[in-house]
Enzyme design. Structure first.
Site, short mmCIF file in Angstrom:
data_model
loop_
_atom_site.label_atom_id
_atom_site.label_comp_id
_atom_site.label_asym_id
_atom_site.label_seq_id
_atom_site.Cartn_x
_atom_site.Cartn_y
_atom_site.Cartn_z
N LYS A 155 -13.07 1.28 -13.78
CA LYS A 155 -13.47 -0.08 -13.37
C LYS A 155 -13.86 -0.91 -14.60
CE LYS A 155 -12.68 0.35 -9.05
NZ LYS A 155 -11.48 -0.32 -8.51
N ASP A 214 0.87 -1.19 0.00
CA ASP A 214 0.00 0.00 0.00
C ASP A 214 0.90 1.24 0.00
OD1 ASP A 214 -3.27 0.30 1.07
OD2 ASP A 214 -2.02 2.08 0.81
N ASP A 230 -26.28 10.50 -9.58
CA ASP A 230 -26.85 9.40 -8.79
C ASP A 230 -27.96 8.68 -9.56
OD1 ASP A 230 -25.28 9.69 -6.57
OD2 ASP A 230 -26.82 10.57 -5.29
N SER A 254 -16.96 -2.65 -9.34
CA SER A 254 -18.00 -1.89 -8.66
C SER A 254 -19.33 -2.00 -9.39
CB SER A 254 -17.58 -0.41 -8.62
OG SER A 254 -18.66 0.40 -8.25
N TYR A 309 -13.90 7.58 -12.67
CA TYR A 309 -13.76 6.45 -11.75
C TYR A 309 -14.48 5.21 -12.29
CZ TYR A 309 -14.74 3.32 -7.88
OH TYR A 309 -14.86 2.19 -7.12
P1 NAD Z 1 -9.61 2.65 0.34
O1 NAD Z 1 -9.22 3.97 -0.24
O2 NAD Z 1 -9.93 2.58 1.79
O3 NAD Z 1 -8.48 1.55 0.02
C1 NAD Z 1 -7.68 1.60 -1.12
C2 NAD Z 1 -6.23 1.48 -0.67
O4 NAD Z 1 -5.39 1.48 -1.83
C3 NAD Z 1 -5.77 2.62 0.22
O5 NAD Z 1 -5.18 2.09 1.39
C4 NAD Z 1 -4.77 3.40 -0.63
O6 NAD Z 1 -3.75 3.98 0.17
C5 NAD Z 1 -4.27 2.31 -1.56
N1 NAD Z 1 -3.77 2.75 -2.87
C6 NAD Z 1 -4.38 3.55 -3.78
N2 NAD Z 1 -3.61 3.66 -4.88
C7 NAD Z 1 -2.50 2.91 -4.65
C8 NAD Z 1 -1.34 2.62 -5.40
N3 NAD Z 1 -1.14 3.13 -6.63
N4 NAD Z 1 -0.40 1.79 -4.87
C9 NAD Z 1 -0.57 1.27 -3.64
N5 NAD Z 1 -1.65 1.52 -2.87
C10 NAD Z 1 -2.60 2.33 -3.38
O7 NAD Z 1 -10.84 2.11 -0.54
P2 NAD Z 1 -11.79 0.84 -0.31
O8 NAD Z 1 -13.14 1.35 -0.03
O9 NAD Z 1 -11.15 -0.12 0.59
O10 NAD Z 1 -11.81 0.27 -1.79
C11 NAD Z 1 -10.95 -0.77 -2.22
C12 NAD Z 1 -11.21 -1.04 -3.69
O11 NAD Z 1 -12.59 -1.36 -3.87
C13 NAD Z 1 -10.92 0.15 -4.60
O12 NAD Z 1 -10.36 -0.32 -5.81
C14 NAD Z 1 -12.30 0.72 -4.85
O13 NAD Z 1 -12.39 1.40 -6.06
C15 NAD Z 1 -13.16 -0.54 -4.86
N6 NAD Z 1 -14.57 -0.29 -4.53
C16 NAD Z 1 -14.90 0.36 -3.38
C17 NAD Z 1 -16.25 0.63 -3.10
C18 NAD Z 1 -16.65 1.37 -1.86
O14 NAD Z 1 -17.77 1.90 -1.82
N7 NAD Z 1 -15.82 1.45 -0.84
C19 NAD Z 1 -17.25 0.21 -3.99
C20 NAD Z 1 -16.87 -0.48 -5.14
C21 NAD Z 1 -15.53 -0.73 -5.41
N1 UFG Z 2 -26.61 10.25 0.03
C1 UFG Z 2 -27.25 11.29 0.68
N2 UFG Z 2 -26.51 12.17 1.41
C2 UFG Z 2 -25.15 12.05 1.52
C3 UFG Z 2 -24.50 10.99 0.85
C4 UFG Z 2 -25.26 10.11 0.11
O1 UFG Z 2 -28.47 11.42 0.61
O2 UFG Z 2 -24.53 12.91 2.19
C5 UFG Z 2 -27.42 9.27 -0.72
C6 UFG Z 2 -27.07 9.18 -2.20
O3 UFG Z 2 -27.80 10.13 -2.94
C7 UFG Z 2 -27.45 7.72 -2.51
C8 UFG Z 2 -27.15 6.99 -1.21
O4 UFG Z 2 -27.14 8.00 -0.20
O5 UFG Z 2 -28.83 7.63 -2.77
C9 UFG Z 2 -25.81 6.27 -1.22
O6 UFG Z 2 -24.78 7.19 -1.58
P1 UFG Z 2 -23.22 6.84 -1.42
O7 UFG Z 2 -22.46 8.05 -1.83
O8 UFG Z 2 -22.98 6.28 -0.07
O9 UFG Z 2 -23.01 5.64 -2.45
P2 UFG Z 2 -23.22 5.55 -4.03
O10 UFG Z 2 -24.18 4.46 -4.29
O11 UFG Z 2 -23.51 6.86 -4.63
O12 UFG Z 2 -21.76 5.16 -4.53
C10 UFG Z 2 -21.02 4.09 -3.94
C11 UFG Z 2 -19.52 4.37 -4.06
C12 UFG Z 2 -19.08 4.30 -5.48
C13 UFG Z 2 -19.47 2.98 -6.06
C14 UFG Z 2 -20.94 2.74 -5.90
C15 UFG Z 2 -21.29 1.34 -6.32
O13 UFG Z 2 -19.23 5.68 -3.56
O14 UFG Z 2 -17.67 4.41 -5.54
O15 UFG Z 2 -21.34 2.87 -4.53
O16 UFG Z 2 -22.64 1.20 -6.51
F1 UFG Z 2 -19.16 2.97 -7.36
#
Ligand code: NAD
Ligand code: UFG
Length: 330
Positions: A152, A31, A292, A124, A148
Site C-alpha cells: 500500500k 475482476d 496488531d 489503508s 501487504y
Molecule cells: P476483496 O478481496 O473483497 O476485493 C478485492 C477484489 O479484487 C476481489 O473481488 C478480487 O477477486 C479482486 N482482485 C484481486 N486481485 C486482482 C487482480 N489482479 N485482477 C483483477 N481482480 C483482482 O477486498 P476488499 O475488502 O473489497 O478490498 C478492496 C481494496 O481495499 C483492496 O485493495 C484492499 O487492500 C483495500 N483495503 C481493504 C480493507 C479492508 O479491511 N477490507 C482495508 C484497507 C484497504
Molecule cells: N480481533 C480479535 N479477534 C479476532 C479478530 C480480530 O480480537 O478474531 C481484534 C484485533 O486484535 C483488533 C480488532 O479485533 O484489535 C480488529 O481486527 P481486524 O483483523 O478486524 O482488523 P485490523 O485492524 O487488524 O486490520 C484491518 C485490515 C487490514 C487493514 C487495517 C487497516 O484487516 O487489512 O484494518 O487499519 F490494513
C-alpha cells in the site's frame, strides 16, 4: 460518465458500484474473481435496477486491460483490485508484491495512454503503523512490517511520482480504516473464504453457530478496557467517500482518511452486536495477535473540509447490517 471499477465484485468494490449506479454513473467492472463471485454482478443489478458491464480479467494483464480501455470511453478509475490478507502476505510475499504493485502500474499506464485523468486508489490505515492516534494524513508513513502494508505504501509512492510527471491527472489515495457492515438489502456484503481473519465476519459466524467462540486477541493493551481499539466504518459510508473523491478532487495527488473519527474496542463491539441483534457471542480472551497495534482511528477533518464528506452510520447500524447479510448469505 463511465467509471472502470477494478475489483468491483469484491466487498468494498461492489458497494461502491451500487453507489455509482444509483448516482447515474455507468460502470465497467474488471475482476479476476480470485476473492469474489460472478453472482455479485446480478446482486448489484438487483439492487440498482442497472447492470454493470463485467470483464473476467486480471488487472496485471496489460493486454486484457488495454482491450477494456480501448473499447469504452472510460473517464475515471477506482482501483480496488488487490490481495488483502496480512497473514497470507507474510507467507506469499512475492504473490502480494506482484499482484498489488503490478495491477496498480498496469491500470495507471493505461490511464495515461488513454487520457483518463481520474484515479482513485484503495489505500489503508495500515500505512500509519505505530504513529500516535488519531492518524492525520500529513504523518510520516510507518507501514506495519508485513508485505501487504508495504504494497500500500509503495503504491502510494508510485502513484504520487507518476502524478508529478502528469500534472493533468487527479489521484486520490484513500486510506480506509476498518470497513464493516453491508448494503441494507443484505444482498451484498463481506464473504470471506475460509475462517475469517477480521473481527466482524468472525463475530457474525460465531453468532450463527458456524464457529464456536470468538478469541479476543489481548486484553492488556493500554486502552480503557484493555482490548484493541479500531475506527469501524460502514461500507456504504466508505462507498460514498469514493464518489465524493471522484467528484471533488482537482488535479494533483490528494490523500484522505476514510473513517468515522471514533474508536471502538473489541469488547464494545461485541456488546453492541449482542444488544442490537439479540444474540450471544461467546468469547475468550487469549494472547495478543502479532503485528496488531493497540489503537487506530482517523482524523477525519480533511475529508470533511475538502470533500464535504462524513460517515453518517453508527456502530449499531454496522452490527445490524453485518448480521442481516450473514443470515441471508450463510
Ligand atoms: P476483496 O478481496 O473483497 O476485493 C478485492 C477484489 O479484487 C476481489 O473481488 C478480487 O477477486 C479482486 N482482485 C484481486 N486481485 C486482482 C487482480 N489482479 N485482477 C483483477 N481482480 C483482482 O477486498 P476488499 O475488502 O473489497 O478490498 C478492496 C481494496 O481495499 C483492496 O485493495 C484492499 O487492500 C483495500 N483495503 C481493504 C480493507 C479492508 O479491511 N477490507 C482495508 C484497507 C484497504
Ligand atoms: N480481533 C480479535 N479477534 C479476532 C479478530 C480480530 O480480537 O478474531 C481484534 C484485533 O486484535 C483488533 C480488532 O479485533 O484489535 C480488529 O481486527 P481486524 O483483523 O478486524 O482488523 P485490523 O485492524 O487488524 O486490520 C484491518 C485490515 C487490514 C487493514 C487495517 C487497516 O484487516 O487489512 O484494518 O487499519 F490494513
Amino acid at each position: 460518465m463511465l467509471i472502470l471499477v477494478t475489483g468491483g465484485t469484491g466487498y468494498i468494490g461492489s458497494h461502491t458500484c451500487v453507489e455509482l449506479l444509483n448516482s447515474g454513473y455507468d460502470v465497467v467492472i474488471l475482476d479476476n474473481l480470485v476473492n469474489s463471485e460472478r453472482s455479485v454482478v446480478d446482486r448489484i443489478a438487483q439492487i440498482t435496477g442497472r447492470r454493470p458491464l463485467f470483464y473476467h480479467a486480471d488487472a496485471t494483464d496489460a493486454s486484457a486491460v488495454d482491450v477494456i480501455f480501448s473499447a469504452h470511453p472510460i473517464e475515471g478509475v477506482i482501483h480496488f483490485a488487490g490481495l488483502k490478507a496480512v497473514g497470507e502476505s507474510v507467507e506469499k510475499p512475492l504473490t502480494y508484491y506482484r499482484n498489488n504493485l503490478l495491477s496498480t502500474m498496469v491500470v495507471l499506464e493505461k490511464c495515461i495512454k488513454y487520457g483518463v485523468r481520474r484515479f482513485v486508489f484503495s489505500s489503508s490505515a495500515t500505512v500509519y503503523g505505530e504513529n500516535e492516534v488519531p492518524f492525520v494524513e500529513t504523518m510520516e508513513l510507518r507501514p506495519r512490517a508485513n508485505p501487504y502494508g508495504e504494497t500500500k505504501a509503495m503504491c502510494e509512492k508510485i502513484l504520487s511520482d507518476a502524478a508529478a510527471r502528469h500534472p493533468e491527472m487527479s489521484v486520490a489515495l484513500l486510506r480506509y480504516f476498518n470497513p464493516v457492515g453491508a448494503h441494507e438489502s443484505g444482498l451484498i456484503g463481506e464473504k470471506p473464504r475460509g475462517v475469517p481473519n477480521n473481527l466482524m465476519p468472525y463475530i457474525t459466524q460465531v453468532a450463527q453457530g458456524i464457529l464456536p467462540e470468538l478469541r479476543v486477541f489481548g486484553a492488556d493493551y493500554p486502552t480503557p478496557d484493555g482490548t484493541g481499539i479500531r475506527d469501524y466504518i460502514h461500507v456504504m459510508d466508505l462507498a460514498s467517500g469514493h464518489l465524493a473523491a471522484l467528484e471533488k478532487m482537482g488535479p494533483g495527488v490528494h490523500i484522505f482518511n476514510l473513517g468515522t473519527g471514533r474508536g471502538t474496542s473489541v469488547l464494545e463491539l461485541i456488546t453492541t452486536f449482542e444488544q442490537v441483534n439479540k444474540v450471544q457471542i461467546p468469547y475468550r480472551i487469549v494472547g495478543r495477535r502479532p503485528g496488531d497495534v493497540a489503537a487506530c482511528w482517523a482524523d477525519v477533518g480533511k475529508a470533511q473540509r475538502e470533500l464535504g464528506w462524513r460517515a453518517t452510520r453508527g456502530i449499531e447500524e454496522m452490527c445490524r447490517d453485518s448480521w442481516r447479510f450473514q443470515q441471508l448469505s450463510g
